[in-house]
Design an enzyme around this catalytic site. Sequence first.
Site, short mmCIF file in Angstrom:
data_model
loop_
_atom_site.label_atom_id
_atom_site.label_comp_id
_atom_site.label_asym_id
_atom_site.label_seq_id
_atom_site.Cartn_x
_atom_site.Cartn_y
_atom_site.Cartn_z
N CYS A 2 -6.36 -6.19 7.58
CA CYS A 2 -7.11 -5.12 8.23
C CYS A 2 -7.04 -3.84 7.41
O CYS A 2 -6.07 -3.58 6.72
CB CYS A 2 -6.54 -4.86 9.62
SG CYS A 2 -6.58 -6.28 10.72
N LYS A 599 -7.39 -10.14 1.25
CA LYS A 599 -6.85 -9.91 -0.08
C LYS A 599 -5.33 -9.79 -0.05
O LYS A 599 -4.64 -10.39 -0.83
CB LYS A 599 -7.47 -8.64 -0.68
CG LYS A 599 -6.97 -8.30 -2.09
CD LYS A 599 -7.35 -9.38 -3.08
CE LYS A 599 -6.88 -9.06 -4.49
NZ LYS A 599 -7.11 -10.19 -5.40
#
Length: 604
Positions: A2, A599
């Site tokens: 997030c 990521k």
Amino acid sequence: MCGIMGAVSERDISKILLEGLRRLEYRGYDSAGIAVIDSQDRLKRVRIQGKVQNLADAMQETAIAGNTGIAHTRWATHGKPSEQNAHPHLSHGEIALVHNGIIENHEHLRQQLITYGYQFTSETDTEVAAHLIHYHYQQHENLLLAVQKAAAEMQGAFALGVIHQKRPEELVAIRKGSPLVLGFGIGENFIASDALALRSFAQSVIYMEEGDSACVTTQDIKVYDSNRILVQRAVHPLNSDSEIVNKGPYRHFMLKEIFEQSKVITDTLESRINSIDVLRASFGEKASHIFPVVKNIHIVACGTSYHAGMIAKYWLESLAGLPTQVEIASEYRYRDVVVPDNTLFITVSQSGETADTLAALFKAKQSNYLASLAICNVATSTLVREADCVFLTRAGIEIGVASTKAFTTQLAAFLMLAAALCKDNRAQEVLRQLQELPACCERVLQMNEEVESLASLFVNKVHALFLGRGVQYPVALEGALKLKEISYIHAEAYPAGELKHGPLALVDKDMPVIAVAPNDELLDKLKSNLHEVSARGGQLFVFVDDSQNWKANGARLIKVPSCGAWLAPIVYTIPLQLLAYHVAVAKGTDVDQPRNLAKSVTVE
């Protein structure tokens, strides 16, 4: 995972928040939202499922504006991707909250809050935090204290950004196990989950430490430690050069980053090696005292970094003669570990914030290890701060979710480490080859068009099998991971010698089999394994040393420029990256932000 962005300013911050979210898109997300306190002290919120551009469009329709606000990109953990579950979450229309992480005891807290009369409209653990903060604010009418008290009741790893419509001049942040950055501007200050979001807005930053909370206003940022004591944290200048986050002439960040590998490997090697030695100070001030007494090595990492560790095991055992164990961090942290005397503990992470890797390091620090070494790409990360020794790769910011240049610089670092620990003259040959590595990478990148021509042969495939032997087996694992990550083709990798023990049953005329075949001592063994594939009609693609005279026998041969044996795992990785990229492009998938992936995995 997030992304969090927040600001308190003397000007409208809606566009700043939106631009911050754009810079955090690379982290992976499925929904986005923004909340601001407008000029009449009203709390306004917009949320969408989908991309940040969808949020921008929705914001135009509602004309949202204000001087204090928070924004968020969500990667679903609790609750499906939806507008209802997107952040920011509200409590009683007064408090807005954004959250990165997981609140492990959210069910218990939810039931407790229901007894207090709170009602829930989402499936998320985040709404629990919003209501819990509201509950404490009702008791104290102090937003910072309310956030601190709520965080003390919450178990797990998280970072929060909170605003209250009755406190329009302030933004409160807290960090517990999940990274958060504070940014200083002129007449405005910020919070973000990544300093990248603050480039061109903030002039300097503070990297919040574990347990820190902060009260952010236009004029000041006050930081409090885990005991709620006001403290001074180090302030770091922030490079405002935004060119590094542009694609330039490339269609995707991933392709740009593949083509940057020669340069970033050069940067990683620069001033750290010469023809006869590795500068041990490259691994930290303590390295010169630690390295001579190392007898064993444990490497712990996740994902692509784990594959780097697997390759390093071959190098460290062969060159340095040191027994080396490699483990996945999420497994290591939950088992009883036997630590031999004088064992060096190595963690590997691109971001330095990977939750399981950090937990493994904290566990190791409580065990009987000689010392810890972090191989990492981010100098300001938690992993770097917590390790005894550090090797900083110089890959630069990597935007594509599928790691490329971070992986090859990790391998360069490991090969340097193996040379530094080697006690015979083979180290000099390794160093000679390392000096040739950037040029070898440049030659391999010239294969791009040839590899692109293969993509159409994979577009309609559902499965793929990757094979390698010895140190090339982890290379095959990495190739399979790249293909599955961005093309969504189910790909698996096996040691070629294991074909007859099960995987051969999958081989037929529709199964593409990709083999990594450098000119090494296992080449003849590998050829025998590949004959087994050909005999069963498998579609064979072999990446071969261009100095070898292969008989195709129906296989598609892709010739790779010759390189030194120690470099082969690095060099042969690059065409597999290109293959995955071009197959994904041909299939039309989202290369830089593949579905369901993030990521930086900052939650367990």
